[in-house]
Design a protein around this motif. Sequence first.
Motif, PDB file in Angstrom:
ATOM      1  N   GLN A  89       0.832  -1.196   0.000  1.00 35.71           N
ATOM      2  CA  GLN A  89       0.000   0.000   0.000  1.00 35.71           C
ATOM      3  C   GLN A  89       0.873   1.255   0.000  1.00 35.71           C
ATOM      4  O   GLN A  89       1.909   1.300   0.649  1.00 35.71           O
ATOM      5  CB  GLN A  89      -0.915   0.041   1.240  1.00 35.71           C
ATOM      6  CG  GLN A  89      -1.904  -1.078   1.332  1.00 35.71           C
ATOM      7  CD  GLN A  89      -1.367  -2.238   2.134  1.00 35.71           C
ATOM      8  OE1 GLN A  89      -0.200  -2.281   2.464  1.00 35.71           O
ATOM      9  NE2 GLN A  89      -2.220  -3.175   2.438  1.00 35.71           N
ATOM     10  N   GLN A  93      -1.574   1.671   5.315  1.00 36.91           N
ATOM     11  CA  GLN A  93      -2.914   1.715   5.877  1.00 36.91           C
ATOM     12  C   GLN A  93      -2.929   2.456   7.210  1.00 36.91           C
ATOM     13  O   GLN A  93      -2.010   2.336   8.009  1.00 36.91           O
ATOM     14  CB  GLN A  93      -3.454   0.291   6.035  1.00 36.91           C
ATOM     15  CG  GLN A  93      -3.659  -0.402   4.701  1.00 36.91           C
ATOM     16  CD  GLN A  93      -4.364  -1.735   4.832  1.00 36.91           C
ATOM     17  OE1 GLN A  93      -4.871  -2.090   5.883  1.00 36.91           O
ATOM     18  NE2 GLN A  93      -4.416  -2.477   3.739  1.00 36.91           N
ATOM     19  N   PRO A 112      -6.644  -5.476  10.977  1.00 38.28           N
ATOM     20  CA  PRO A 112      -7.189  -5.949   9.701  1.00 38.28           C
ATOM     21  C   PRO A 112      -8.184  -7.098   9.859  1.00 38.28           C
ATOM     22  O   PRO A 112      -8.061  -7.927  10.766  1.00 38.28           O
ATOM     23  CB  PRO A 112      -5.937  -6.405   8.948  1.00 38.28           C
ATOM     24  CG  PRO A 112      -4.825  -5.607   9.536  1.00 38.28           C
ATOM     25  CD  PRO A 112      -5.173  -5.449  10.986  1.00 38.28           C
ATOM     26  N   ASN A 113      -9.139  -7.134   8.953  1.00 43.38           N
ATOM     27  CA  ASN A 113     -10.158  -8.187   8.970  1.00 43.38           C
ATOM     28  C   ASN A 113      -9.559  -9.560   8.676  1.00 43.38           C
ATOM     29  O   ASN A 113      -9.822 -10.533   9.376  1.00 43.38           O
ATOM     30  CB  ASN A 113     -11.256  -7.836   7.958  1.00 43.38           C
ATOM     31  CG  ASN A 113     -12.338  -8.880   7.851  1.00 43.38           C
ATOM     32  OD1 ASN A 113     -12.147  -9.941   7.250  1.00 43.38           O
ATOM     33  ND2 ASN A 113     -13.495  -8.582   8.431  1.00 43.38           N
ATOM     34  N   GLY A 114      -8.788  -9.678   7.606  1.00 48.00           N
ATOM     35  CA  GLY A 114      -8.075 -10.919   7.315  1.00 48.00           C
ATOM     36  C   GLY A 114      -8.777 -11.915   6.422  1.00 48.00           C
ATOM     37  O   GLY A 114      -8.212 -12.963   6.107  1.00 48.00           O
ATOM     38  N   ARG A 117      -9.580 -16.367   4.276  1.00 43.94           N
ATOM     39  CA  ARG A 117      -8.536 -17.161   4.914  1.00 43.94           C
ATOM     40  C   ARG A 117      -8.565 -18.566   4.326  1.00 43.94           C
ATOM     41  O   ARG A 117      -9.640 -19.154   4.252  1.00 43.94           O
ATOM     42  CB  ARG A 117      -8.792 -17.207   6.421  1.00 43.94           C
ATOM     43  CG  ARG A 117      -8.005 -18.254   7.190  1.00 43.94           C
ATOM     44  CD  ARG A 117      -8.419 -18.239   8.661  1.00 43.94           C
ATOM     45  NE  ARG A 117      -7.765 -19.303   9.407  1.00 43.94           N
ATOM     46  CZ  ARG A 117      -8.323 -20.463   9.711  1.00 43.94           C
ATOM     47  NH1 ARG A 117      -9.554 -20.733   9.314  1.00 43.94           N
ATOM     48  NH2 ARG A 117      -7.673 -21.375  10.393  1.00 43.94           N
ATOM     49  N   LYS A 121      -4.463 -11.559   2.602  1.00 39.85           N
ATOM     50  CA  LYS A 121      -5.104 -10.678   3.586  1.00 39.85           C
ATOM     51  C   LYS A 121      -5.014 -11.270   4.991  1.00 39.85           C
ATOM     52  O   LYS A 121      -4.827 -10.529   5.976  1.00 39.85           O
ATOM     53  CB  LYS A 121      -6.561 -10.419   3.197  1.00 39.85           C
ATOM     54  CG  LYS A 121      -6.702  -9.542   1.963  1.00 39.85           C
ATOM     55  CD  LYS A 121      -8.144  -9.193   1.686  1.00 39.85           C
ATOM     56  CE  LYS A 121      -8.256  -8.251   0.492  1.00 39.85           C
ATOM     57  NZ  LYS A 121      -9.660  -7.878   0.217  1.00 39.85           N
ATOM     58  N   TYR A 124      -1.450 -10.790   6.158  1.00 39.00           N
ATOM     59  CA  TYR A 124      -1.262  -9.405   6.592  1.00 39.00           C
ATOM     60  C   TYR A 124      -1.843  -9.183   7.981  1.00 39.00           C
ATOM     61  O   TYR A 124      -1.236  -8.520   8.836  1.00 39.00           O
ATOM     62  CB  TYR A 124      -1.902  -8.465   5.574  1.00 39.00           C
ATOM     63  CG  TYR A 124      -1.889  -7.009   5.962  1.00 39.00           C
ATOM     64  CD1 TYR A 124      -0.699  -6.355   6.251  1.00 39.00           C
ATOM     65  CD2 TYR A 124      -3.079  -6.276   6.015  1.00 39.00           C
ATOM     66  CE1 TYR A 124      -0.688  -5.013   6.602  1.00 39.00           C
ATOM     67  CE2 TYR A 124      -3.074  -4.939   6.352  1.00 39.00           C
ATOM     68  CZ  TYR A 124      -1.882  -4.308   6.641  1.00 39.00           C
ATOM     69  OH  TYR A 124      -1.883  -2.977   6.985  1.00 39.00           O
ATOM     70  N   LYS A 125      -3.034  -9.740   8.234  1.00 42.48           N
ATOM     71  CA  LYS A 125      -3.658  -9.617   9.556  1.00 42.48           C
ATOM     72  C   LYS A 125      -2.731 -10.155  10.636  1.00 42.48           C
ATOM     73  O   LYS A 125      -2.505  -9.500  11.662  1.00 42.48           O
ATOM     74  CB  LYS A 125      -4.984 -10.381   9.578  1.00 42.48           C
ATOM     75  CG  LYS A 125      -5.731 -10.360  10.921  1.00 42.48           C
ATOM     76  CD  LYS A 125      -6.915 -11.314  10.893  1.00 42.48           C
ATOM     77  CE  LYS A 125      -7.747 -11.238  12.172  1.00 42.48           C
ATOM     78  NZ  LYS A 125      -8.825 -10.249  12.074  1.00 42.48           N
TER      79      LYS A 125
END
Length: 265
Positions: A89, A93, A112-114, A117, A121, A124-125
């Motif tokens: 990014q 963020q 982060p939501n994540g 799975r 993402k 990253y979470k």
Amino acid sequence: MKIATYNVNGVNGRLPVLTRWLRESAPDVVILQELKAPQDKFPRGPIEDLGYQAIWHGQKSWNGVAILSRVGEIHETRRGLPGEPGIGQDPPQSRYIEAAVNGVLIAGLYLPNGNPRPGPKFDYKMAWFDRLIAHAAGLVETGLPVILAGDFNVMPTAKDVYKSERWTDDALFAPEVRAAFARLIDQGWTDALRTIHPDETIYTFWDYFRNAYQRNAGLRLDHMLLSPALSARLTDAQVDRHVRGWEKSSDHAPVWIELADDPAG
């Protein structure tokens, strides 16, 4: 002192809800998440009209965090975690902001939501959570009164979710995520809501779909954690559940705590 956290889910679009709640509940300090507003679009004027100072770390899209205060100057100490991970990014963020207010260090976050799975993402979470845990350990070691609060996007236990069996593949209830939250708590943090309501079914989020709010099919995603130097001052912790039922409200409800005066102060 009354301190609240609220994922407002769009500070400009929900401004009538936010200002109504601020007038009604009158928290002294507020941590906001998911501003969904770039830095120059934060509604500073209407918030200052209610007697609040504000600092914010804005970003277009779904991020952004802020701290409001009506009881003292806000002395910003950090925005962004040290060594914060990213997935390309630019700019990074906007998920963390930290400031000293009225003798308490306020750390506001939007983890982060994540989902989905597994995948980048979720990776990253977990990387972001690891950096938070490392930074939180340093905050505890200072011996200062600290509040770590915001939308953690974590349901710590089966008590924190309606029909937990439906969430076994979700990043918010993944075993790795709950284990990370447990590691954080083990540093010495006190989960304010669970301390006051150890066995109660208590949620802070209800999906917009399937009449989740009306059925109380909720999740507990928003947490207020107190450092050892602050936990003895906790006198109350509640969720303003009714706010979720207001027209055009966020899918989260505000969470707040009451702290007794500092005897040393």
